[in-house]
Design a protein around this motif. Structure first.
Motif, PDB file in Angstrom:
ATOM      1  N   ALA A   1      38.160  32.750  40.848  1.00 57.94           N
ATOM      2  CA  ALA A   1      39.464  33.396  41.036  1.00 57.94           C
ATOM      3  C   ALA A   1      39.312  34.691  41.831  1.00 57.94           C
ATOM      4  O   ALA A   1      40.129  35.000  42.703  1.00 57.94           O
ATOM      5  CB  ALA A   1      40.107  33.673  39.673  1.00 57.94           C
ATOM      6  N   GLY A   2      38.243  35.428  41.540  1.00 60.56           N
ATOM      7  CA  GLY A   2      38.004  36.676  42.269  1.00 60.56           C
ATOM      8  C   GLY A   2      37.743  36.439  43.744  1.00 60.56           C
ATOM      9  O   GLY A   2      38.261  37.168  44.598  1.00 60.56           O
ATOM     10  N   PHE A   3      36.951  35.424  44.053  1.00 59.99           N
ATOM     11  CA  PHE A   3      36.691  35.105  45.458  1.00 59.99           C
ATOM     12  C   PHE A   3      37.984  34.695  46.169  1.00 59.99           C
ATOM     13  O   PHE A   3      38.215  35.053  47.328  1.00 59.99           O
ATOM     14  CB  PHE A   3      35.655  33.985  45.569  1.00 59.99           C
ATOM     15  CG  PHE A   3      34.233  34.446  45.423  1.00 59.99           C
ATOM     16  CD1 PHE A   3      33.674  35.327  46.341  1.00 59.99           C
ATOM     17  CD2 PHE A   3      33.452  34.003  44.369  1.00 59.99           C
ATOM     18  CE1 PHE A   3      32.360  35.764  46.211  1.00 59.99           C
ATOM     19  CE2 PHE A   3      32.140  34.425  44.229  1.00 59.99           C
ATOM     20  CZ  PHE A   3      31.597  35.305  45.147  1.00 59.99           C
TER      21      PHE A   3
ATOM     22  N   VAL B   1      44.422  40.671  38.425  1.00 60.58           N
ATOM     23  CA  VAL B   1      43.709  40.046  37.307  1.00 60.58           C
ATOM     24  C   VAL B   1      42.499  39.265  37.818  1.00 60.58           C
ATOM     25  O   VAL B   1      41.423  39.291  37.214  1.00 60.58           O
ATOM     26  CB  VAL B   1      44.666  39.134  36.517  1.00 60.58           C
ATOM     27  CG1 VAL B   1      43.887  38.314  35.488  1.00 60.58           C
ATOM     28  CG2 VAL B   1      45.734  39.967  35.821  1.00 60.58           C
ATOM     29  N   ALA B   2      42.668  38.551  38.941  1.00 64.00           N
ATOM     30  CA  ALA B   2      41.554  37.786  39.503  1.00 64.00           C
ATOM     31  C   ALA B   2      40.405  38.707  39.907  1.00 64.00           C
ATOM     32  O   ALA B   2      39.230  38.378  39.686  1.00 64.00           O
ATOM     33  CB  ALA B   2      42.036  36.985  40.710  1.00 64.00           C
TER      34      ALA B   2
ATOM     35  N   TRP C   1      32.501  39.066  36.070  1.00 61.03           N
ATOM     36  CA  TRP C   1      31.404  38.181  36.464  1.00 61.03           C
ATOM     37  C   TRP C   1      30.219  38.984  36.979  1.00 61.03           C
ATOM     38  O   TRP C   1      29.066  38.706  36.630  1.00 61.03           O
ATOM     39  CB  TRP C   1      31.896  37.199  37.530  1.00 61.03           C
ATOM     40  CG  TRP C   1      30.794  36.370  38.115  1.00 61.03           C
ATOM     41  CD1 TRP C   1      29.953  35.531  37.441  1.00 61.03           C
ATOM     42  CD2 TRP C   1      30.403  36.307  39.493  1.00 61.03           C
ATOM     43  NE1 TRP C   1      29.054  34.941  38.329  1.00 61.03           N
ATOM     44  CE2 TRP C   1      29.313  35.394  39.588  1.00 61.03           C
ATOM     45  CE3 TRP C   1      30.891  36.911  40.652  1.00 61.03           C
ATOM     46  CZ2 TRP C   1      28.702  35.103  40.798  1.00 61.03           C
ATOM     47  CZ3 TRP C   1      30.278  36.605  41.865  1.00 61.03           C
ATOM     48  CH2 TRP C   1      29.194  35.720  41.929  1.00 61.03           C
ATOM     49  N   ARG C   2      30.492  39.985  37.819  1.00 56.30           N
ATOM     50  CA  ARG C   2      29.402  40.828  38.317  1.00 56.30           C
ATOM     51  C   ARG C   2      28.729  41.575  37.170  1.00 56.30           C
ATOM     52  O   ARG C   2      27.503  41.778  37.184  1.00 56.30           O
ATOM     53  CB  ARG C   2      29.946  41.819  39.351  1.00 56.30           C
ATOM     54  CG  ARG C   2      30.405  41.183  40.658  1.00 56.30           C
ATOM     55  CD  ARG C   2      29.289  40.438  41.355  1.00 56.30           C
ATOM     56  NE  ARG C   2      29.665  40.026  42.705  1.00 56.30           N
ATOM     57  CZ  ARG C   2      28.888  39.304  43.504  1.00 56.30           C
ATOM     58  NH1 ARG C   2      27.691  38.908  43.090  1.00 56.30           N
ATOM     59  NH2 ARG C   2      29.291  38.966  44.725  1.00 56.30           N
ATOM     60  N   LEU C   3      29.518  41.970  36.178  1.00 59.16           N
ATOM     61  CA  LEU C   3      28.938  42.636  35.011  1.00 59.16           C
ATOM     62  C   LEU C   3      28.005  41.684  34.270  1.00 59.16           C
ATOM     63  O   LEU C   3      26.914  42.084  33.841  1.00 59.16           O
ATOM     64  CB  LEU C   3      30.053  43.120  34.081  1.00 59.16           C
ATOM     65  CG  LEU C   3      29.590  43.784  32.771  1.00 59.16           C
ATOM     66  CD1 LEU C   3      28.768  45.038  33.066  1.00 59.16           C
ATOM     67  CD2 LEU C   3      30.797  44.135  31.899  1.00 59.16           C
TER      68      LEU C   3
ATOM     69  N   CYS D   1      35.820  29.505  50.598  1.00 57.91           N
ATOM     70  CA  CYS D   1      34.705  28.557  50.488  1.00 57.91           C
ATOM     71  C   CYS D   1      33.836  28.915  49.282  1.00 57.91           C
ATOM     72  O   CYS D   1      33.367  28.029  48.547  1.00 57.91           O
ATOM     73  CB  CYS D   1      33.854  28.564  51.762  1.00 57.91           C
ATOM     74  SG  CYS D   1      34.675  27.886  53.227  1.00 57.91           S
ATOM     75  N   ASN D   2      33.620  30.208  49.077  1.00 56.39           N
ATOM     76  CA  ASN D   2      32.865  30.655  47.910  1.00 56.39           C
ATOM     77  C   ASN D   2      33.573  30.296  46.617  1.00 56.39           C
ATOM     78  O   ASN D   2      32.939  29.936  45.616  1.00 56.39           O
ATOM     79  CB  ASN D   2      32.625  32.169  47.971  1.00 56.39           C
ATOM     80  CG  ASN D   2      31.442  32.549  48.815  1.00 56.39           C
ATOM     81  OD1 ASN D   2      30.328  32.688  48.322  1.00 56.39           O
ATOM     82  ND2 ASN D   2      31.674  32.730  50.102  1.00 56.39           N
ATOM     83  N   ALA D   3      34.903  30.409  46.632  1.00 53.55           N
ATOM     84  CA  ALA D   3      35.672  30.059  45.445  1.00 53.55           C
ATOM     85  C   ALA D   3      35.479  28.588  45.082  1.00 53.55           C
ATOM     86  O   ALA D   3      35.537  28.211  43.909  1.00 53.55           O
ATOM     87  CB  ALA D   3      37.154  30.356  45.675  1.00 53.55           C
ATOM     88  N   ARG D   4      35.209  27.786  46.070  1.00 56.28           N
ATOM     89  CA  ARG D   4      35.041  26.344  45.824  1.00 56.28           C
ATOM     90  C   ARG D   4      33.578  25.959  45.572  1.00 56.28           C
ATOM     91  O   ARG D   4      33.291  25.156  44.676  1.00 56.28           O
ATOM     92  CB  ARG D   4      35.583  25.570  47.046  1.00 56.28           C
ATOM     93  CG  ARG D   4      35.351  24.067  47.012  1.00 56.28           C
ATOM     94  CD  ARG D   4      36.122  23.405  45.884  1.00 56.28           C
ATOM     95  NE  ARG D   4      35.939  21.950  45.900  1.00 56.28           N
ATOM     96  CZ  ARG D   4      34.900  21.324  45.353  1.00 56.28           C
ATOM     97  NH1 ARG D   4      33.952  22.037  44.755  1.00 56.28           N
ATOM     98  NH2 ARG D   4      34.814  20.014  45.411  1.00 56.28           N
TER      99      ARG D   4
END
Length: 281
Positions: free
Chosen positions: A29-31, A83-84, A91-93, A274-277
């Motif tokens: 979601a973040g990507f 929120v994303a 995730w990075r944490l 692409c990263n999100a996928r």
């Protein structure tokens, strides 16, 4: 081994699997959110390249947020993006605490980088959510004003010129590093290329090289402006993203150069999708 121990271990594995799935969803979601912001910045920069002012919009995060806010369901989209990006920070944490994917994901240097990215995305998420809640301080032109304010504050400190100069050099080096890694296609190691079709891999390569190179160039030029600000002790010489992009128009074939950079930033946004996928998370 008694059945109670087996059950506890089974629940533990299930919990870890659920946590991993949640982090994967948060990362993807973040990507996706990051990609949307970069695509919008690229579109605005492309309009500035030939229109001159881009209808008063700014090619930075604030400008992208303003663009989103003006769309149908814009408020909902802003909250979703905020929120994303918070999910990206989480995730990075998790990468900083337990290590990331891949054989070298647990290296101290990788964890430190993940921690720095966590702080960055937490800040960006907070600014987006603040904007969604009605605080327009993160709005158009914010990056330029914030850069001027921060540079002026630091230059007023003892050894402030050295600090700003060192930061400028660091950003130039980071920009060059980003571009070189993009050209060398280092991003491939983070993608599940085995799950991608041949066409998808080629598309990701084109977007990753073009997008990463353009992003690195923008970073390097912004760092150079910070270095000039330090040498001349003039805070106004430092530039945020919008002013940095507009500065490309001062080069020979300026509008076309800015258009090329704008397309590159939009490509980086698409590469984020692409990263999100296919990102290994």
């Amino acid at each position: 081994m008694d059945t109670g121990s087996v059950a506890l271990r089974g629940r533990g594995r299930a919990r870890r699997a659920a946590d991993s799935t949640a982090m994967a969803v948060a990362a993807r979601a973040g990507f996706a959110a990051r990609g949307l912001i970069y695509v919008l910045v690229g579109v605005i920069a492309l309009q500035i390249a030939f229109d001159g002012e881009g209808d008063g919009r700014q090619a930075d995060r604030g400008g992208a947020l303003g663009e989103l806010a003006g769309k149908p369901l814009g408020s909902v989209m802003l909250w979703a993006v905020g929120v994303a990006l918070a999910g990206m920070a989480l995730w990075r944490l998790s990468e900083a605490v337990v290590g990331g994917a891949g054989p070298d994901g647990a290296k101290p240097s990788k964890r430190a980088a993940a921690a720095a990215r966590c702080v960055f995305y937490a800040f960006v998420s907070f600014s987006v959510l603040s904007y969604a809640a009605g605080d327009k301080g993160s709005g158009s032109g914010a990056s330029d004003k914030q850069t001027d304010d921060v540079t002026a504050t630091v230059l007023a400190w003892p050894a402030g010129q050295w600090i700003v100069g060192a930061a400028g050099v660091a950003v130039v080096i980071a920009g060059l590093w980003i571009s070189v890694r993009a050209v060398r296609k280092k991003f491939r190691r983070h993608l599940r290329t085995g799950s991608m079709s041949r066409r998808a891999r080629r598309t990701a390569d084109v977007l990753g090289v073009a997008g990463g190179t353009a992003r690195g160039v923008v970073f390097a030029v912004a760092g150079a402006f910070a270095l000039v600000a330090a040498v001349r002790h003039q805070p106004g010489k430092a530039k945020g993203m919008d002013d940095t992009l507009r500065s490309f128009r001062d080069f020979p074939a300026g509008p076309w150069l800015l258009a090329l950079i704008a397309l590159g930033l939009a490509a980086f946004g698409a590469f984020s999708w692409c990263n999100a996928r296919w990102r290994e998370v």
